[in-house]
Design a protein around this motif. Structure first.
Motif, PDB file in Angstrom:
ATOM      1  N   ARG A  19       2.324  -4.427   1.629  1.00  0.00           N
ATOM      2  CA  ARG A  19       1.358  -4.039   2.665  1.00  0.00           C
ATOM      3  C   ARG A  19       2.015  -3.241   3.779  1.00  0.00           C
ATOM      4  NH1 ARG A  19      -2.102  -9.515   2.492  1.00  0.00           N
ATOM      5  NH2 ARG A  19      -3.579  -8.821   0.894  1.00  0.00           N
ATOM      6  N   GLU A  20       3.298  -3.464   3.995  1.00  0.00           N
ATOM      7  CA  GLU A  20       4.029  -2.717   5.017  1.00  0.00           C
ATOM      8  C   GLU A  20       4.592  -1.401   4.486  1.00  0.00           C
ATOM      9  OE1 GLU A  20       6.958  -5.497   6.437  1.00  0.00           O
ATOM     10  OE2 GLU A  20       5.436  -6.818   7.288  1.00  0.00           O
ATOM     11  N   SER A  21       4.525  -1.221   3.184  1.00  0.00           N
ATOM     12  CA  SER A  21       5.077  -0.021   2.559  1.00  0.00           C
ATOM     13  C   SER A  21       4.228   1.201   2.868  1.00  0.00           C
ATOM     14  CB  SER A  21       5.154  -0.205   1.040  1.00  0.00           C
ATOM     15  OG  SER A  21       5.527   0.998   0.417  1.00  0.00           O
ATOM     16  N   LYS A  22       4.915   2.303   3.138  1.00  0.00           N
ATOM     17  CA  LYS A  22       4.221   3.571   3.372  1.00  0.00           C
ATOM     18  C   LYS A  22       3.888   4.270   2.062  1.00  0.00           C
ATOM     19  CE  LYS A  22       6.371   4.105   7.827  1.00  0.00           C
ATOM     20  NZ  LYS A  22       7.590   4.435   8.479  1.00  0.00           N
ATOM     21  N   LEU A  23       4.358   3.719   0.959  1.00  0.00           N
ATOM     22  CA  LEU A  23       4.161   4.359  -0.340  1.00  0.00           C
ATOM     23  C   LEU A  23       2.885   3.920  -1.051  1.00  0.00           C
ATOM     24  CD1 LEU A  23       7.828   4.253  -1.636  1.00  0.00           C
ATOM     25  CD2 LEU A  23       6.630   6.140  -0.544  1.00  0.00           C
ATOM     26  N   LEU A  24       2.233   2.904  -0.531  1.00  0.00           N
ATOM     27  CA  LEU A  24       0.970   2.462  -1.116  1.00  0.00           C
ATOM     28  C   LEU A  24      -0.192   3.039  -0.331  1.00  0.00           C
ATOM     29  CD1 LEU A  24       2.957   0.239  -2.289  1.00  0.00           C
ATOM     30  CD2 LEU A  24       0.940  -1.205  -2.396  1.00  0.00           C
ATOM     31  N   THR A  25      -1.208   3.463  -1.038  1.00  0.00           N
ATOM     32  CA  THR A  25      -2.423   3.949  -0.381  1.00  0.00           C
ATOM     33  C   THR A  25      -3.202   2.749   0.149  1.00  0.00           C
ATOM     34  OG1 THR A  25      -3.762   3.810  -2.384  1.00  0.00           O
ATOM     35  CG2 THR A  25      -2.556   5.889  -2.011  1.00  0.00           C
ATOM     36  N   GLN A  26      -4.176   3.009   0.993  1.00  0.00           N
ATOM     37  CA  GLN A  26      -5.023   1.914   1.489  1.00  0.00           C
ATOM     38  C   GLN A  26      -5.764   1.242   0.342  1.00  0.00           C
ATOM     39  OE1 GLN A  26      -5.058   0.425   4.397  1.00  0.00           O
ATOM     40  NE2 GLN A  26      -3.487   1.850   5.081  1.00  0.00           N
ATOM     41  N   ALA A  27      -6.215   2.038  -0.626  1.00  0.00           N
ATOM     42  CA  ALA A  27      -6.915   1.477  -1.791  1.00  0.00           C
ATOM     43  C   ALA A  27      -5.990   0.552  -2.580  1.00  0.00           C
ATOM     44  CB  ALA A  27      -7.442   2.598  -2.682  1.00  0.00           C
ATOM     45  N   GLU A  28      -4.722   0.948  -2.740  1.00  0.00           N
ATOM     46  CA  GLU A  28      -3.764   0.103  -3.460  1.00  0.00           C
ATOM     47  C   GLU A  28      -3.481  -1.167  -2.678  1.00  0.00           C
ATOM     48  OE1 GLU A  28      -1.152   3.395  -5.946  1.00  0.00           O
ATOM     49  OE2 GLU A  28      -0.717   3.105  -3.805  1.00  0.00           O
TER      50      GLU A  28
END
Length: 156
Positions: free
Chosen positions: A142-151
């Motif tokens: 959840r803190e990762s910048k690599l995941l989209t909001q949908a992910e």
């Protein structure tokens, strides 16, 4: 056989200890050193080899000498990659590589598996039975910048 090895690691507490140390290691060098110590005598099993490799990459950040830093990082990277080659279906290994690649500087050129590991992690998160570990992984993602909001919304 692989399942039996994982069960043995879980029953003797090693896997939980390795997981806890890994999450602590970004803030505490001693936690990464503890992973090295735990895996010192036997790291032929992919999970142990992967955690050992991840610990070396983390410890490389603490080195002052750039040559020592690169050597230690490459040692860790190589161990982690060997472990994944041995068994790419182990969740912990893919998560370790994702987190190491996400945090490593771009000039090291160790970012090529981020997307495939991210997809693997998201798709296999529901198979993790250890709720403490699962929640730590979810918090990290959840803190990762690599995941989209949908992910991020899919994380459960």
């Amino acid at each position: 056989m692989k399942l039996i090895i994982l069960i043995v690691l879980i029953l003797n507490g090693s896997l939980n200890e390795l997981r806890n140390c890994f999450f602590e290691s970004s803030k505490n060098k001693a936690a990464a050193e503890k992973i090295i110590s735990i895996t010192e005598k036997n790291y032929s099993q992919p999970v142990l080899k992967g955690y050992r490799g991840a610990a070396f990459t983390i410890l490389s950040e603490k080195e002052n000498n750039p040559f020592t830093k690169l050597k230690k990082f490459n040692l860790g990277k190589d161990l982690l990659e060997e472990a994944i080659q041995q068994d790419s279906a182990i969740f912990d290994l893919r998560f370790l590589r994702f987190s190491i690649q996400q945090e490593s500087p771009g000039f090291l050129g160790y970012k090529s598996n981020l997307n495939t590991d991210k997809i693997f992690i998201i798709n296999n998160l529901t198979n993790i039975n250890d709720l403490t570990y699962k929640n730590k992984v979810i918090t990290y993602l959840r803190e990762s910048k690599l995941l989209t909001q949908a992910e991020k919304k899919k994380l459960k």
